[in-house]
Design a protein around this motif. Structure first.
Motif, mmCIF file in Angstrom:
data_model
loop_
_atom_site.group_PDB
_atom_site.id
_atom_site.type_symbol
_atom_site.label_atom_id
_atom_site.label_comp_id
_atom_site.label_asym_id
_atom_site.label_seq_id
_atom_site.Cartn_x
_atom_site.Cartn_y
_atom_site.Cartn_z
ATOM 1 N N MET A 64 -8.307 4.344 1.313
ATOM 2 C CA MET A 64 -8.657 2.765 0.297
ATOM 3 C C MET A 64 -7.184 2.511 -0.307
ATOM 4 O O MET A 64 -6.676 2.327 -1.566
ATOM 5 C CB MET A 64 -9.686 2.743 -0.499
ATOM 6 N N GLN A 66 -2.763 3.012 -0.592
ATOM 7 C CA GLN A 66 -2.001 1.793 0.772
ATOM 8 C C GLN A 66 -0.603 1.959 -0.024
ATOM 9 O O GLN A 66 -0.039 2.704 -0.732
ATOM 10 C CB GLN A 66 -1.998 0.079 0.137
ATOM 11 N N GLY A 70 0.968 -2.134 1.713
ATOM 12 C CA GLY A 70 0.041 -2.439 1.750
ATOM 13 C C GLY A 70 -0.894 -1.874 3.228
ATOM 14 O O GLY A 70 -1.788 -2.560 2.993
ATOM 15 N N GLU A 72 -2.367 0.609 5.508
ATOM 16 C CA GLU A 72 -3.494 1.358 4.655
ATOM 17 C C GLU A 72 -3.091 2.894 5.130
ATOM 18 O O GLU A 72 -2.144 3.011 5.672
ATOM 19 C CB GLU A 72 -4.934 1.450 6.107
ATOM 20 N N ARG A 103 1.257 -6.191 -7.928
ATOM 21 C CA ARG A 103 0.821 -5.780 -7.124
ATOM 22 C C ARG A 103 0.624 -4.005 -6.932
ATOM 23 O O ARG A 103 -0.680 -3.345 -7.214
ATOM 24 C CB ARG A 103 1.340 -6.351 -5.696
ATOM 25 N N ARG A 106 -2.647 -3.164 -9.269
ATOM 26 C CA ARG A 106 -3.836 -2.347 -9.046
ATOM 27 C C ARG A 106 -4.237 -1.908 -7.661
ATOM 28 O O ARG A 106 -5.404 -2.194 -7.054
ATOM 29 C CB ARG A 106 -3.920 -4.328 -8.651
ATOM 30 N N VAL A 107 -4.131 -0.868 -7.090
ATOM 31 C CA VAL A 107 -3.798 -0.062 -6.177
ATOM 32 C C VAL A 107 -3.983 1.385 -6.191
ATOM 33 O O VAL A 107 -2.673 1.545 -7.566
ATOM 34 C CB VAL A 107 -3.747 -0.799 -4.305
ATOM 35 N N THR A 108 -4.024 1.787 -5.336
ATOM 36 C CA THR A 108 -3.987 4.275 -5.330
ATOM 37 C C THR A 108 -2.640 3.374 -4.743
ATOM 38 O O THR A 108 -3.313 3.263 -3.536
ATOM 39 C CB THR A 108 -4.944 4.051 -5.138
ATOM 40 N N MET A 109 -1.415 3.868 -4.896
ATOM 41 C CA MET A 109 -0.359 3.682 -3.987
ATOM 42 C C MET A 109 -0.127 5.620 -3.144
ATOM 43 O O MET A 109 -0.080 5.752 -3.409
ATOM 44 C CB MET A 109 0.965 3.332 -4.797
#
Length: 217
Positions: A64, A66, A70, A72, A103, A106-109
Motif C-alpha cells: 500500500m 506509493q 502513485g 505501488e 495528494r 493522503r498516502v504513505t509515501m
C-alpha cells in the motif's frame, strides 16, 4: 502473524493478477476467460478482507506504500528511482505544489535511493543518496518511508545520512527558482535544499545550533 507483536507488517507478492508475472499460467491450468475473471474477483475479495484484518491489528501492508508518482512499492523499493540528474527539475516541479502536497498527504509515501543491477540479489548502490533524501524530505507528508524494500533488506546499505534528524516540517515544499530547479523546505532542525541544475543537496542546521549538530550535513 497478524497478532504477533514481533511482526510490524507484511508484503504480498504477485498482487497484479493471475498471469501478470507468468503469462502462460492460465493456459497451462486450462482456464478460459470466464475462469480467469472469477479467480481475479476471488483474489480481490480475499486481498480486501485480509488487508482490513491486518489494519485492524495495527499492521501495515508494504504494497500500500506509493512512490510520489502513485506507483505501488516494488520488491526493491521505488522503481524507477527518482529524481535523476536528467529529470530532477521537471519531476520535482510536478510534485512540489499544492496539488502534489494534497495528494501525498493522503498516502504513505515511499522513496528509495537503492538501485539494483540485473538481479535484485546483486549488491545495490545508492549513487544519488543525498539528492534522494533531499527530495524525500521536500515532498513527504505525515506518513512516509525512506529506505530499502524487503529485497534490499537482504543486501544492507548504510550511510550516516540515514541518522539525520531533520525535526518536524514547518511548512511545505517551496519552489525557489522553477527555471533553475531549486527547491527548499524548512524543518525544525534543518533547511533542506535541492539544486537540480547543480545536482546538489544541502541540509543546513537551523540556528541556534543544537549541541553536537554539525554545521552542515
Amino acid at each position: 502473524g497478524a497478532v504477533n507483536p514481533s511482526v510490524d507488517g507484511f508484503f504480498w507478492d504477485d498482487t497484479q493478477g493471475l498471469g501478470a508475472e507468468h503469462g502462460s499460467v492460465a493456459q497451462k491450468c486450462g482456464m478460459d476467460a470466464a475462469a480467469v475473471a472469477q479467480w481475479l474477483e476471488g483474489q480481490r475479495i480475499a486481498y480486501n478482507e485480509s488487508a482490513a484484518k491486518l489494519l485492524a491489528e495495527g499492521k501495515f501492508l508494504f504494497n500500500m506504500l506509493q512512490d510520489p508518482d502513485g506507483r505501488e512499492a516494488f520488491t526493491t523499493g521505488q522503481r524507477p528511482v527518482e529524481p535523476t540528474p536528467a529529470t530532477c527539475a521537471s519531476w520535482m516541479s510536478s510534485h512540489c505544489n499544492a496539488a502534489g502536497r494534497a495528494r501525498l498527504d493522503r498516502v504513505t509515501m515511499l522513496m528509495s535511493p537503492i538501485q539494483h543491477g540485473g538481479s535484485m540479489m546483486e549488491r545495490p548502490s545508492a549513487p544519488y543518496l543525498r539528492q534522494s533524501l533531499a527530495a524525500f524530505l521536500l515532498l513527504r507528508g505525515p506518513h512516509a518511508y525512506f529506505g530499502t524494500a524487503w529485497a534490499g533488506c537482504q543486501l544492507p546499505l548504510w550511510d550516516p545520512l540515514f541518522d539525520l534528524d531533520p525535526g518536524v516540517p514547518l511548512g511545505g515544499c517551496e519552489v525557489e527558482d522553477a527555471t533553475a530547479g531549486r527547491f527548499s523546505r524548512r524543518y525544525s532542525h534543518v533547511d533542506v535544499q535541492l539544486d537540480c541544475a547543480a545536482w546538489s543537496a544541502k541540509f543546513v542546521p537551523i540556528e541556534p545550533l543544537i549541541s553536537g549538530t554539525p554545521k552542515e550535513a
